[in-house]
Design a protein around this motif. Sequence first.
Motif, PDB file in Angstrom:
ATOM      1  N   LYS A 160     -13.580  87.937  18.368  1.00 56.28           N
ATOM      2  CA  LYS A 160     -12.796  87.799  17.212  1.00 56.28           C
ATOM      3  C   LYS A 160     -13.026  88.927  16.099  1.00 56.28           C
ATOM      4  CE  LYS A 160     -12.747  83.018  18.185  1.00 56.28           C
ATOM      5  NZ  LYS A 160     -13.261  81.789  17.877  1.00 56.28           N
TER       6      LYS A 160
ATOM      7  N   GLY B 271     -13.756  81.379  13.467  1.00 52.81           N
ATOM      8  CA  GLY B 271     -15.173  81.839  13.733  1.00 52.81           C
ATOM      9  C   GLY B 271     -14.974  83.165  13.762  1.00 52.81           C
TER      10      GLY B 271
ATOM     11  N   ASN C  96     -12.658  76.549  17.248  1.00 51.20           N
ATOM     12  CA  ASN C  96     -12.416  77.616  18.319  1.00 51.20           C
ATOM     13  C   ASN C  96     -11.361  76.963  19.019  1.00 51.20           C
ATOM     14  OD1 ASN C  96     -14.851  78.853  18.351  1.00 51.20           O
ATOM     15  ND2 ASN C  96     -15.963  77.623  19.862  1.00 51.20           N
TER      16      ASN C  96
ATOM     17  N   ALA D  69     -21.749  79.827  17.638  1.00 53.74           N
ATOM     18  CA  ALA D  69     -21.518  78.279  17.727  1.00 53.74           C
ATOM     19  C   ALA D  69     -21.763  77.948  19.218  1.00 53.74           C
ATOM     20  CB  ALA D  69     -20.196  77.945  17.685  1.00 53.74           C
TER      21      ALA D  69
ATOM     22  N   GLU E 229     -17.189  72.957  15.154  1.00 52.59           N
ATOM     23  CA  GLU E 229     -16.975  74.303  15.687  1.00 52.59           C
ATOM     24  C   GLU E 229     -16.199  74.154  16.975  1.00 52.59           C
ATOM     25  OE1 GLU E 229     -18.395  77.045  14.685  1.00 52.59           O
ATOM     26  OE2 GLU E 229     -19.539  76.219  13.168  1.00 52.59           O
TER      27      GLU E 229
HETATM   28 MG    MG Z   1     -16.502  79.411  16.872  1.00 50.19          MG
END
Ligand code: MG
Length: 621
Positions: free
Chosen positions: A81, A95, A35, A100, A31
């Motif tokens: 996002k 993501g 990111n 997360a 994760e």
């Molecule tokens: Mg993420």
Amino acid sequence: MANFIKLLPDHVANQIAAGEVVQRPASVVKELLENALDAGASSIKVIVKDAGKTLIQVIDDGQGMSETDARLSFERHATSKIKEANDLFALRTKGFRGEALASIAAVAQVELKTRTSDDDLGTCIHIAGSEIKSQEPVAAVKGTSVAVKNLFFNIPARRNFLKSQSVELRHIIDEFHRVALAHPEVVFALYHNEGELFNLPVGNLRQRIVAIFGAKTNEKLVPVQEETEIVTINGFVFKPQFAKKTRGEQFFFVNGRFIKSPYLNHAVANAFDGLLQERSRASYFLYLEVDPQTIDINIHPTKTEIKFEDEHALYALLRAAIKHSLGQFSVAPVLDFDRDATLDTPYDYKNKAPQQPKVEVDRDFNPFERVTPNTGGTPRYEKSSAAGWQELYAGMQPKSSTSGFSSVSYEEEAPNTEALFKGKDSSSEHLESEYGTSTYQLHRKYIVSTIKSGMVIIDQHRAHERVLYEELMMRMTGSDTVSQQLLFPLSLSFSRPEMEHLKAMKGVLEQTGFIFGELHEESVEIIGVPTTLSEAEVPQVIEQLLDDVDQDVPDPQVAHQELVARSLAKSMAVRAGERLEGGQQEHLVNRLFACQDPAWSPGNKKTFVTMSVGDLEKLFN
Ligand code: MG
Ligand code: ADP
């Protein structure tokens, strides 16, 4: 009536959600790496302590976050996002669920430091178990650092459930590979307990693969390239002769994201049809680009599964592309065999000479050592292979009395048959024979022998595995290690993580008879091997061992011994399909029933079955 339904407090909801996202340290690594990539980083550093149990820190040089965003990033469903559900169908980021960081912060102690290029000061936030502990401005470089400490500190059950360090580290390395392979344009580094495991410079795809899996990988790669309306395929497959016996390197990426797809894997296997040896699996690094509208990656929370709109077309195109490459680069092994030997350059010869001829020696290698004189077995082994060796090395080495072969020590004589079959434990008792021990090999797979009550049918591979396993275990716990010095040290290359495993197992391997020379970063020198092993078998035996380590390893030293013994026994044992002479058959039978636990292979499978005369009579009724 009273109302019972209550909304869960946020931190409880977060902990529950965390169960989906954060299964183990490797999930956190994944994760955080994603990111960092989504933030446009060009260099990403991962620092791990104790296989992630103590610390996982990811530092990137991406766009960073403003003070407000930094605080918001830990809220559940907070994401920059996507803005509306429709965005899901045109995803270009890794993501999008906004879960997360919230999940990680629910089950660990997190320190976030971040700064954007617009701000002079950055932000530092401490949060543990979803609770903000502090937030303050700090001096920071542009980018983001997320340090995740003491994962599952507040859920002891999950923390205790984590596997051994080697297993968790393996998972972390796997995730790291997946991300790093998808982005050769980004610099990645991975450190574990202060040691550098990987430092990957910017490069093309081939360079990235080689940087990860070692220099020896380069010659194995065959490029695959295909552009159609539905899909663009790029990447590499391993030449068939480098296929691994067990699980190979198998990577699919769709639009830059690692995915698992048994269906597409089948397409690759199909393209290799007829080119691979039995039980071998193709290795591949394949990159598919498709229109994001035509896939649905949202069907699995950890997003390694994917649904394609036109799966069948994809299958056919992929298969054709690989077939085409294999053909174009003439890597069908048939061509190799047909090659005119006179075309081989002296260089070729020089490079291959010390290893190649030994393969033939091994064909005659008799795993059963010395044949007892009264059994009528032919002692082919000593004669032909010794001669073979002398021929091979005639003129290459000053003749010396301590050649590889004269120093080979054999194990003790075959155990006395009679004594064995009179053993008092029940498994040997019913094998007491009134007919002697005549044996017969069935379909080059089973050994049939008469016993007092009827007959016994022995699986030759499993029986030999059991015999070797007990011998190896004995040797490891005893002091009498028997090695065979190699005439020339054997140099084998491995990737860095593989070398880490080898280093960890070095002691145990030495107890079995291996003698190591120098250990380098990506290679190891072997100067001695167990007497029961021939030099040509060594690479495969070690590869198998590393692969077995890859699977679940229970913790400490004792277990390591067990694992090594099992793995070596498996690789060294005579296989189904190998013909055994009468003497060899008997010798195997004798050795099996001299074992402490003859009835089961080290993998807990039956080594033999018996059939009494009574059983037979019933069959004829
Ligand atoms: Mg993420
Ligand atoms: P998602 O990635 O699904 O959006 P996350 O919980 O992983 O959800 O992250 C939440 C948000 O925090 C992201 O949408 C992004 O805006 C921000 N963020 C997280 N990590 C970073 C980072 N390394 N650099 C910049 N922004 C980040």
